[in-house]
Design an enzyme around this catalytic site. Structure first.
Site, PDB file in Angstrom:
ATOM      1  N   LYS A   1       0.745  -0.993  -0.047  1.00  0.00           N
ATOM      2  CA  LYS A   1      -0.027   0.168   0.185  1.00  0.00           C
ATOM      3  C   LYS A   1       0.747   1.491   0.119  1.00  0.00           C
ATOM      4  CE  LYS A   1      -4.085  -0.607   1.958  1.00  0.00           C
ATOM      5  NZ  LYS A   1      -5.336  -0.256   2.946  1.00  0.00           N
TER       6      LYS A   1
ATOM      7  N   ALA B   1      -3.334   2.140   8.131  1.00  0.00           N
ATOM      8  CA  ALA B   1      -4.685   2.054   8.774  1.00  0.00           C
ATOM      9  C   ALA B   1      -4.935   3.225   9.596  1.00  0.00           C
ATOM     10  CB  ALA B   1      -4.868   0.423   9.119  1.00  0.00           C
TER      11      ALA B   1
ATOM     12  N   ARG C   1       2.308   1.805  20.337  1.00  0.00           N
ATOM     13  CA  ARG C   1       3.495   0.844  21.106  1.00  0.00           C
ATOM     14  C   ARG C   1       4.324   1.662  21.527  1.00  0.00           C
ATOM     15  NH1 ARG C   1       4.966  -5.276  19.308  1.00  0.00           N
ATOM     16  NH2 ARG C   1       4.482  -3.582  17.363  1.00  0.00           N
TER      17      ARG C   1
ATOM     18  N   GLN D   1     -15.528   0.883   1.297  1.00  0.00           N
ATOM     19  CA  GLN D   1     -14.002   1.266   1.017  1.00  0.00           C
ATOM     20  C   GLN D   1     -14.006   0.423  -0.219  1.00  0.00           C
ATOM     21  OE1 GLN D   1     -11.146  -1.040  -0.297  1.00  0.00           O
ATOM     22  NE2 GLN D   1     -12.665  -2.868   1.067  1.00  0.00           N
TER      23      GLN D   1
HETATM   24  P1  ATR Z   1      -1.114  -1.185   9.494  1.00  0.00           P
HETATM   25  O1  ATR Z   1      -0.909  -0.754   7.572  1.00  0.00           O
HETATM   26  O2  ATR Z   1      -2.356  -2.385   9.480  1.00  0.00           O
HETATM   27  O3  ATR Z   1      -1.458   0.028   9.786  1.00  0.00           O
HETATM   28  P2  ATR Z   1       0.984  -0.842  10.226  1.00  0.00           P
HETATM   29  O4  ATR Z   1       2.317   0.594   9.624  1.00  0.00           O
HETATM   30  O5  ATR Z   1       1.818  -2.297   9.754  1.00  0.00           O
HETATM   31  O6  ATR Z   1      -0.226  -1.730   9.593  1.00  0.00           O
HETATM   32  O7  ATR Z   1       0.567  -0.777  11.703  1.00  0.00           O
HETATM   33  C1  ATR Z   1       0.540  -1.656  12.765  1.00  0.00           C
HETATM   34  C2  ATR Z   1       0.168  -0.509  14.248  1.00  0.00           C
HETATM   35  O8  ATR Z   1      -0.091  -1.829  14.724  1.00  0.00           O
HETATM   36  C3  ATR Z   1       0.889   0.168  14.656  1.00  0.00           C
HETATM   37  O9  ATR Z   1       0.926   1.142  15.271  1.00  0.00           O
HETATM   38  C4  ATR Z   1       1.751  -1.162  15.587  1.00  0.00           C
HETATM   39  O10 ATR Z   1       2.327  -0.302  16.672  1.00  0.00           O
HETATM   40  P3  ATR Z   1       3.961   0.271  16.981  1.00  0.00           P
HETATM   41  O11 ATR Z   1       4.202   1.037  15.873  1.00  0.00           O
HETATM   42  O12 ATR Z   1       4.652   0.640  17.807  1.00  0.00           O
HETATM   43  O13 ATR Z   1       4.708  -0.660  15.588  1.00  0.00           O
HETATM   44  C5  ATR Z   1       0.441  -1.551  16.110  1.00  0.00           C
HETATM   45  N1  ATR Z   1       0.839  -3.013  16.381  1.00  0.00           N
HETATM   46  C6  ATR Z   1       1.119  -4.449  16.165  1.00  0.00           C
HETATM   47  N2  ATR Z   1       1.674  -5.158  16.899  1.00  0.00           N
HETATM   48  C7  ATR Z   1       1.441  -4.280  17.855  1.00  0.00           C
HETATM   49  C8  ATR Z   1       1.627  -5.118  18.876  1.00  0.00           C
HETATM   50  N3  ATR Z   1       1.363  -6.452  19.611  1.00  0.00           N
HETATM   51  N4  ATR Z   1       1.404  -4.820  20.538  1.00  0.00           N
HETATM   52  C9  ATR Z   1       1.255  -3.241  20.881  1.00  0.00           C
HETATM   53  N5  ATR Z   1       1.367  -2.588  18.976  1.00  0.00           N
HETATM   54  C10 ATR Z   1       1.409  -3.567  17.718  1.00  0.00           C
END
Ligand code: ATR
Length: 281
Positions: A73, A137, A158, A257
């Protein structure tokens, strides 16, 4: 429509990796079928590293439009001719329209989220939000909420740096948003829960039942509205239901969407009810 493919059939699809679990082919084909548009929508499995060649293929094969999903994306933006306004903010696209080899990138996730949200909240501008996550997202959700005039948006992540980056990127494009967006750490959520009335999970946490909670979900109150953009009923949604909250899963966002992508490609009103019926099948 598969039983009437002929020399004039136009091709649409979705590129992603993996792509075999995508629900989009089912409801997009149902929409073409319903409106008697001579087109098919197929999955294209495109490995990381192969995206440039895949986009050459879109042009060379005159594929009319594609949806774009994980992991392409963001990278897709390198290969298109034009990006629409929302893509500048979100930094990612989920829809490409091909006009004789000229590719325009759109992001219909924000539209999809907001249209779903409007089914459960009347006036978005009167609400304060807690957004969990600061990835792609989250950016789409935040963009949509800002457009609707949301009063306050706390972004909990996080890694706090990523929430701060989201806010500084948005602020560069529009100074006003600086007072609306507030970055917070996950462990600070209990302190602001009473200040918000809508909670939205945009992270992947909850996809697996054993995922650790992002915060103590027992702290959620009955008058919170709780949304998870994951399609299935996550532990967050289950807990919110138990508490008696109004809830929504990711299906409306997925539906709308897709409906918006369909409208961009065909310039026709999408048959939303038909798409929904087929999505839920
Ligand atoms: P997307 O396009 O689906 O948003 P992404 O850009 O990879 O995917 O973002 C994933 C989100 O989920 C991020 O906010 C990530 O937190 P970090 O930026 O700290 O990595 C969050 N996320 C994924 N796994 C997590 C976990 N186990 N605990 C807390 N946050 C998590």
């Amino acid at each position: 429509m598969l039983d009437s493919v002929n020399g004039q059939t136009e091709v649409y699809g979705i590129i992603g990796y993996p792509v075999k679990h995508s629900k989009s082919p089912v409801f997009q084909n149902a929409a073409f079928n319903h409106l008697k548009i001579n087109a098919v929508y197929v999955p294209f499995s495109v490995k990381p590293g192969e995206l440039g060649k895949a986009v050459d293929g879109i042009r060379a094969l005159s594929i009319k439009g594609v949806n774009v999903t994980v992991p392409h994306k963001e990278e897709i933006l390198k290969y298109v001719n034009e990006i629409s306004e929302e893509v500048k903010y979100i930094g990612a696209a989920n829809t490409i329209k091909n006009i004789d080899g000229y590719l325009i990138a759109y992001n219909t996730d924000a539209y999809g989220f907001i249209r779903g949200l409007k089914e459960i909240i009347r006036d978005i501008s009167k609400n304060k939000f807690l957004i969990l996550g600061a990835g792609g997202a989250s950016r789409a959700v935040v963009y949509g909420l800002l457009n609707e005039g949301a009063e306050k948006i706390y972004i909990a992540n996080r890694s706090i740096e990523r929430a701060e980056k989201l806010i500084s990127d948005f602020s560069e494009l529009n100074r006003v948003v600086k007072d609306i967006l507030i970055p917070i750490r996950l462990d600070y959520i209990p302190d602001i829960l009473d200040a918000v009335n809508v909670i939205v999970n945009t992270t992947s946490v909850g996809l697996k039942d054993e995922d650790k909670e992002l915060f103590d979900y027992n702290l959620i109150k009955k008058d919170h509205t709780v949304i998870d953009i994951i399609y299935k009923k996550t532990p967050l949604i289950k807990k919110a239901e138990e508490i008696g909250c109004k809830t929504q899963d990711g299906i409306p966002m997925l539906l709308y969407q897709g409906a918006k992508s369909f409208e961009i490609w065909t310039e026709k009103d999408p048959p939303v009810e038909i798409m929904k019926e087929n999505l839920l099948k």
